[in-house]
Design a protein around this motif. Sequence first.
Motif, PDB file in Angstrom:
ATOM      1  N   ALA A  49       0.762  -1.337  -0.234  1.00  0.00           N
ATOM      2  CA  ALA A  49      -0.438   0.186   0.141  1.00  0.00           C
ATOM      3  C   ALA A  49       1.451   1.035  -0.375  1.00  0.00           C
ATOM      4  N   GLU A  50       1.932   1.143   0.548  1.00  0.00           N
ATOM      5  CA  GLU A  50       2.800   2.144   0.762  1.00  0.00           C
ATOM      6  C   GLU A  50       3.501   2.401  -0.428  1.00  0.00           C
ATOM      7  N   ARG A  51       3.240   1.591  -1.439  1.00  0.00           N
ATOM      8  CA  ARG A  51       4.330   1.687  -2.402  1.00  0.00           C
ATOM      9  C   ARG A  51       3.737   1.770  -3.704  1.00  0.00           C
ATOM     10  N   LEU A  52       2.342   2.150  -3.961  1.00  0.00           N
ATOM     11  CA  LEU A  52       1.201   2.505  -4.271  1.00  0.00           C
ATOM     12  C   LEU A  52       1.653   3.910  -4.806  1.00  0.00           C
ATOM     13  N   GLY A  53       1.474   4.806  -6.416  1.00  0.00           N
ATOM     14  CA  GLY A  53       2.121   5.690  -6.495  1.00  0.00           C
ATOM     15  C   GLY A  53       3.120   6.045  -7.034  1.00  0.00           C
ATOM     16  N   THR A  54       3.932   4.780  -6.427  1.00  0.00           N
ATOM     17  CA  THR A  54       5.525   5.426  -6.561  1.00  0.00           C
ATOM     18  C   THR A  54       6.070   4.472  -8.520  1.00  0.00           C
ATOM     19  N   VAL A  55       7.402   4.800  -9.057  1.00  0.00           N
ATOM     20  CA  VAL A  55       7.052   5.239 -10.298  1.00  0.00           C
ATOM     21  C   VAL A  55       8.121   3.574 -10.145  1.00  0.00           C
ATOM     22  N   LEU A  56       8.104   2.452 -11.388  1.00  0.00           N
ATOM     23  CA  LEU A  56       8.927   2.109 -12.124  1.00  0.00           C
ATOM     24  C   LEU A  56       8.751   1.717 -13.417  1.00  0.00           C
ATOM     25  N   PRO A  57      10.127   1.652 -13.813  1.00  0.00           N
ATOM     26  CA  PRO A  57      10.729   1.668 -15.760  1.00  0.00           C
ATOM     27  C   PRO A  57       9.606   1.053 -16.275  1.00  0.00           C
ATOM     28  N   CYS A  58       9.079   0.595 -17.125  1.00  0.00           N
ATOM     29  CA  CYS A  58       7.998   0.099 -18.051  1.00  0.00           C
ATOM     30  C   CYS A  58       8.344  -0.496 -19.358  1.00  0.00           C
ATOM     31  N   ARG A  59       9.219  -1.827 -18.562  1.00  0.00           N
ATOM     32  CA  ARG A  59       9.999  -1.920 -20.273  1.00  0.00           C
ATOM     33  C   ARG A  59       9.361  -2.232 -21.193  1.00  0.00           C
ATOM     34  N   ARG A  60       7.757  -3.207 -21.492  1.00  0.00           N
ATOM     35  CA  ARG A  60       6.793  -3.296 -22.595  1.00  0.00           C
ATOM     36  C   ARG A  60       6.964  -1.440 -23.260  1.00  0.00           C
ATOM     37  N   CYS A  61       6.312  -0.470 -22.192  1.00  0.00           N
ATOM     38  CA  CYS A  61       6.037   0.619 -23.136  1.00  0.00           C
ATOM     39  C   CYS A  61       7.465   1.387 -24.218  1.00  0.00           C
ATOM     40  N   ALA A  62       8.610   0.456 -23.161  1.00  0.00           N
ATOM     41  CA  ALA A  62       9.938   0.777 -23.730  1.00  0.00           C
ATOM     42  C   ALA A  62      10.396   0.371 -25.859  1.00  0.00           C
ATOM     43  N   GLU A  63       9.689  -1.099 -25.728  1.00  0.00           N
ATOM     44  CA  GLU A  63       9.602  -2.209 -26.920  1.00  0.00           C
ATOM     45  C   GLU A  63       8.131  -1.127 -27.355  1.00  0.00           C
ATOM     46  N   MET A  64       7.284  -0.989 -27.300  1.00  0.00           N
ATOM     47  CA  MET A  64       6.473  -0.455 -27.958  1.00  0.00           C
ATOM     48  C   MET A  64       6.974   0.819 -28.806  1.00  0.00           C
ATOM     49  N   GLU A  65       7.766   1.749 -27.744  1.00  0.00           N
ATOM     50  CA  GLU A  65       7.647   2.878 -28.298  1.00  0.00           C
ATOM     51  C   GLU A  65       9.229   2.969 -29.760  1.00  0.00           C
ATOM     52  N   GLU A  66       9.648   1.533 -29.113  1.00  0.00           N
ATOM     53  CA  GLU A  66      10.807   0.732 -30.407  1.00  0.00           C
ATOM     54  C   GLU A  66      10.789   0.565 -31.044  1.00  0.00           C
ATOM     55  N   GLY A  67       9.018   0.018 -31.632  1.00  0.00           N
ATOM     56  CA  GLY A  67       8.635  -0.385 -32.345  1.00  0.00           C
ATOM     57  C   GLY A  67       8.330  -2.300 -32.248  1.00  0.00           C
TER      58      GLY A  67
END
Length: 70
Positions: A49-67
């Motif tokens: 619960a304390e970690r809700l709202g924290t950020v993590l790098p999304c590898r899947r979004c990076a892959e999608m941005e790279e095509g």
Amino acid sequence: MGPDRRTVGFHQDAEGHWVAELECGHTQHVRHAPPWQVRPWVLTEPGRAERLGTVLPCRRCAEMEEGRDG
């Protein structure tokens, strides 16, 4: 790495490992497996619960941005 995405929830996978649910709709494992991954907070409801709202790098979004969305 990938673009930062906020953590909006958690669930356990079929093997009982904890998975962070990201705002983009993707997921990322957040295991506690010392000494390689030390995340004792993932083992308790208050810790997660304390970690809700924290950020993590999304590898899947990076892959999608790279095509590489396959």
